[in-house]
Write an enzyme that holds these catalytic residues in place. Structure first.
Site, PDB file in Angstrom:
ATOM      1  N   ARG A   1       1.275  -1.461   7.206  1.00 29.81           N
ATOM      2  CA  ARG A   1       2.110  -1.709   8.384  1.00 29.81           C
ATOM      3  C   ARG A   1       2.676  -3.126   8.410  1.00 29.81           C
ATOM      4  O   ARG A   1       3.785  -3.346   8.920  1.00 29.81           O
ATOM      5  CB  ARG A   1       1.310  -1.400   9.650  1.00 29.81           C
ATOM      6  CG  ARG A   1       1.041   0.093   9.781  1.00 29.81           C
ATOM      7  CD  ARG A   1      -0.073   0.398  10.748  1.00 29.81           C
ATOM      8  NE  ARG A   1      -1.366  -0.063  10.266  1.00 29.81           N
ATOM      9  CZ  ARG A   1      -2.527   0.127  10.892  1.00 29.81           C
ATOM     10  NH1 ARG A   1      -2.535   0.780  12.043  1.00 29.81           N
ATOM     11  NH2 ARG A   1      -3.657  -0.314  10.386  1.00 29.81           N
TER      12      ARG A   1
ATOM     13  N   SER B   1       0.843  -1.197   0.000  1.00 23.13           N
ATOM     14  CA  SER B   1       0.000   0.000   0.000  1.00 23.13           C
ATOM     15  C   SER B   1       0.882   1.253   0.000  1.00 23.13           C
ATOM     16  O   SER B   1       1.980   1.235   0.571  1.00 23.13           O
ATOM     17  CB  SER B   1      -0.827  -0.042   1.287  1.00 23.13           C
ATOM     18  OG  SER B   1      -2.037   0.617   1.160  1.00 23.13           O
ATOM     19  N   PRO B   2       0.420   2.345  -0.627  1.00 22.68           N
ATOM     20  CA  PRO B   2       1.234   3.566  -0.584  1.00 22.68           C
ATOM     21  C   PRO B   2       1.437   4.038   0.853  1.00 22.68           C
ATOM     22  O   PRO B   2       0.503   4.034   1.642  1.00 22.68           O
ATOM     23  CB  PRO B   2       0.409   4.573  -1.392  1.00 22.68           C
ATOM     24  CG  PRO B   2      -0.958   3.984  -1.523  1.00 22.68           C
ATOM     25  CD  PRO B   2      -0.821   2.508  -1.375  1.00 22.68           C
TER      26      PRO B   2
ATOM     27  N   ARG C   1      -8.138   5.550  -5.124  1.00 16.84           N
ATOM     28  CA  ARG C   1      -8.391   5.216  -3.724  1.00 16.84           C
ATOM     29  C   ARG C   1      -9.544   6.072  -3.226  1.00 16.84           C
ATOM     30  O   ARG C   1      -9.530   7.301  -3.336  1.00 16.84           O
ATOM     31  CB  ARG C   1      -7.144   5.421  -2.866  1.00 16.84           C
ATOM     32  CG  ARG C   1      -7.379   4.964  -1.425  1.00 16.84           C
ATOM     33  CD  ARG C   1      -6.121   5.001  -0.593  1.00 16.84           C
ATOM     34  NE  ARG C   1      -5.356   3.772  -0.717  1.00 16.84           N
ATOM     35  CZ  ARG C   1      -4.866   3.066   0.319  1.00 16.84           C
ATOM     36  NH1 ARG C   1      -5.078   3.466   1.563  1.00 16.84           N
ATOM     37  NH2 ARG C   1      -4.175   1.975   0.127  1.00 16.84           N
TER      38      ARG C   1
ATOM     39  N   TYR D   1      -8.114  14.235   2.107  1.00 15.71           N
ATOM     40  CA  TYR D   1      -7.320  15.168   1.300  1.00 15.71           C
ATOM     41  C   TYR D   1      -8.228  15.848   0.259  1.00 15.71           C
ATOM     42  O   TYR D   1      -9.445  15.663   0.261  1.00 15.71           O
ATOM     43  CB  TYR D   1      -6.113  14.435   0.697  1.00 15.71           C
ATOM     44  CG  TYR D   1      -5.185  13.947   1.788  1.00 15.71           C
ATOM     45  CD1 TYR D   1      -4.649  14.842   2.717  1.00 15.71           C
ATOM     46  CD2 TYR D   1      -4.901  12.597   1.944  1.00 15.71           C
ATOM     47  CE1 TYR D   1      -3.820  14.407   3.760  1.00 15.71           C
ATOM     48  CE2 TYR D   1      -4.073  12.148   2.984  1.00 15.71           C
ATOM     49  CZ  TYR D   1      -3.542  13.065   3.881  1.00 15.71           C
ATOM     50  OH  TYR D   1      -2.743  12.634   4.921  1.00 15.71           O
TER      51      TYR D   1
HETATM   52  C1  FMN Z   1       3.483   5.091   7.373  1.00 19.64           C
HETATM   53  C2  FMN Z   1       2.179   5.116   6.628  1.00 19.64           C
HETATM   54  C3  FMN Z   1       2.007   6.006   5.588  1.00 19.64           C
HETATM   55  C4  FMN Z   1       0.819   6.011   4.838  1.00 19.64           C
HETATM   56  N1  FMN Z   1       0.716   6.805   3.729  1.00 19.64           N
HETATM   57  C5  FMN Z   1      -0.339   6.647   2.890  1.00 19.64           C
HETATM   58  C6  FMN Z   1      -0.343   7.248   1.614  1.00 19.64           C
HETATM   59  O1  FMN Z   1       0.623   7.870   1.166  1.00 19.64           O
HETATM   60  N2  FMN Z   1      -1.462   7.091   0.853  1.00 19.64           N
HETATM   61  C7  FMN Z   1      -2.536   6.350   1.266  1.00 19.64           C
HETATM   62  O2  FMN Z   1      -3.526   6.248   0.544  1.00 19.64           O
HETATM   63  N3  FMN Z   1      -2.509   5.723   2.456  1.00 19.64           N
HETATM   64  C8  FMN Z   1      -1.440   5.837   3.253  1.00 19.64           C
HETATM   65  N4  FMN Z   1      -1.386   5.140   4.426  1.00 19.64           N
HETATM   66  C9  FMN Z   1      -2.490   4.205   4.743  1.00 19.64           C
HETATM   67  C10 FMN Z   1      -2.142   2.800   4.260  1.00 19.64           C
HETATM   68  O3  FMN Z   1      -1.902   2.756   2.868  1.00 19.64           O
HETATM   69  C11 FMN Z   1      -3.220   1.791   4.646  1.00 19.64           C
HETATM   70  O4  FMN Z   1      -4.413   2.127   3.980  1.00 19.64           O
HETATM   71  C12 FMN Z   1      -3.481   1.763   6.155  1.00 19.64           C
HETATM   72  O5  FMN Z   1      -2.257   1.812   6.881  1.00 19.64           O
HETATM   73  C13 FMN Z   1      -4.243   0.510   6.559  1.00 19.64           C
HETATM   74  O6  FMN Z   1      -3.545  -0.655   6.178  1.00 19.64           O
HETATM   75  P1  FMN Z   1      -2.679  -1.530   7.231  1.00 19.64           P
HETATM   76  O7  FMN Z   1      -3.619  -1.944   8.342  1.00 19.64           O
HETATM   77  O8  FMN Z   1      -2.212  -2.699   6.410  1.00 19.64           O
HETATM   78  O9  FMN Z   1      -1.559  -0.683   7.743  1.00 19.64           O
HETATM   79  C14 FMN Z   1      -0.231   5.136   5.196  1.00 19.64           C
HETATM   80  C15 FMN Z   1      -0.061   4.276   6.284  1.00 19.64           C
HETATM   81  C16 FMN Z   1       1.128   4.235   6.985  1.00 19.64           C
HETATM   82  C17 FMN Z   1       1.278   3.245   8.107  1.00 19.64           C
END
Ligand code: FMN
Length: 396
Positions: free
Chosen positions: A327, A22-23, A232, A184
């Site tokens: 994460r 994921s980004p 997204r 955003y």
């Molecule tokens: C360090 C970090 C940076 C993130 N930056 C973005 C981002 O640039 N764009 C986005 O759409 N989501 C961003 N997210 C959200 C994640 O892409 C993801 O949707 C969210 O962490 C839930 O997934 P997870 O439970 O696997 O961490 C970010 C999350 C983390 C932890």
């Protein structure tokens, strides 16, 4: 046959499997330019087993950055830095490389999360810049009030989204994702909680969707066959006066009509008084499932997808076509390799690391109890759609 490790074709682009990094914003750019950190961070994730690695939210103009440390794709220098990054990443693995393009709107000009506090507005002394939004409405009292965009300002930003998409294609990205979620700018336009306009860009749902759809249409026109174009989407505002999943379905239908190839269904972060339920494993999967059913578009599920069995079950039940983890990959940059072993998939490793493949290293079964150990003794015996087909060193 594993669902997670089967290929997926989106917009003429075939991904080797359905696992996405994921980004993730890294707040480590300088003047919007990618740095060594990005190469090391993303390079490690190219060796994760994921079939798609998406670069963090990247701003279509300088004012659209969340922090001073965010990537941007507005200038020739920023394009050159990202093109260089893509070339170096591509040499590392067969994973596909994408980028997320967005604009922070009223959530821009913020401190990064590790700079004292939780990412609130920058003070002037730390280089704050004027922010933009649908309406002159700050996120809360500690955030700067954005300037309500004029119609000309909106048109200019539609052109900026298109220009960044063109640069992204030139830089070599194969997946381009429009960020219309997480509070955003595009999400701020979509939601009646943040868009109080009374002109053609606010009011009815159709008007609130106008800017995000115009940006998506302008980008779609420039993204060629063979590249995938995704969006997204925030599935709900978690607020009684905000957007609901029904609204997200309507938005998804409109995006489908524009020729979008996939949607990632996320949620959250629009307003400080959102009533967000405690996140539990797979808490957003139902959003991806509903939108997939209603639109027929491929969807990506994201949020607290924690282990291989869970990811496999989501795909097997056809709740989504792809899963994204954030994460989980920070915790374990080899998450995909370990998921493959847990699912009994004989995934190829890069030759440099083949000595650590389950079949080559008896320690693997001890470190990962319950994982399958393939009976092939050399990687070349079982070439995998996911990876490297050069043989590694013999078992030893
Ligand atoms: C360090 C970090 C940076 C993130 N930056 C973005 C981002 O640039 N764009 C986005 O759409 N989501 C961003 N997210 C959200 C994640 O892409 C993801 O949707 C969210 O962490 C839930 O997934 P997870 O439970 O696997 O961490 C970010 C999350 C983390 C932890």
């Amino acid at each position: 046959m594993s669902h997670l490790f089967s290929p997926l074709t989106l917009g003429g682009l075939t991904l080797p499997n359905r696992l996405q990094v994921s980004p993730m914003c890294q707040y480590s750019a300088v003047d919007g330019l990618a740095q060594d950190w990005h190469l090391v961070h993303l390079g490690g994730l190219m060796l994760s087993g994921a079939g798609l690695v998406i670069v963090e939210a990247t701003a279509v103009e300088a004012a659209g950055r969340i922090t001073h440390g965010c990537l941007a794709l507005e200038t020739d220098a920023q394009e050159a830095a990202l093109a260089g990054l893509v070339t170096r990443l591509r040499a590392l693995s067969p994973a596909r490389i994408g980028i997320q393009l967005g604009h922070a709107g009223r959530r821009g000009s913020a401190r990064s999360i590790w700079d004292r506090g939780r990412g609130e507005s920058l003070p002037v002394a730390e280089g704050a810049w004027p922010t933009k939004g649908p309406s002159a409405l700050p996120y809360n009292d500690s955030w700067a009030t954005p300037e309500a965009l004029s119609a000309e300002g909106i048109e200019a930003l539609v052109a900026a989204f298109a220009a960044s998409a063109k640069r992204a294609v030139r830089a070599g990205f194969e997946v381009i994702e429009l960020h219309a979620a997480h509070g955003y700018l595009l999400h701020q336009f979509l939601s009646p909680r943040t868009n109080l306009r009374t002109d053609a860009w606010g009011g009815s749902a159709e008007n609130r969707m106008r800017f995000p759809l115009a940006a998506a249409a302008a980008m779609r026109a420039l993204i060629p066959e063979g590249c995938a174009f995704g969006v997204r989407v925030s599935s709900t505002d978690w607020h009684p006066e905000g957007l609901t999943l029904e609204d997200a379905v309507d938005f998804a239908r409109a995006l489908k009509a524009l020729g979008v190839d996939y949607l990632t269904m996320s949620a959250g972060n629009l307003v400080p008084d959102a009533q967000i339920p405690k996140a539990t494993p797979g808490h957003q999967v139902g959003f991806a499932e509903r939108v997939r059913q209603e639109t027929g578009l491929p969807t990506c599920a994201v949020g607290m997808i924690l282990d291989a069995a869970q990811a496999e079950a989501i795909l097997e039940a056809e709740q989504a076509d792809m899963v994204a983890l954030a994460r989980g990959f920070l915790d374990d940059p080899r998450w995909g390799w370990h998921a493959a072993a847990a699912l009994g998939v004989d995934l190829a490793y890069p030759p440099q690391y083949v000595r650590a493949r389950p079949n080559n290293w008896t320690g693997f079964a001890r470190v990962h109890p319950g994982a399958a150990v393939p009976d092939s003794t050399r990687q070349a015996d079982r070439p995998s759609g996911a990876g490297w087909d050069r043989p590694g060193p013999a078992k030893g």
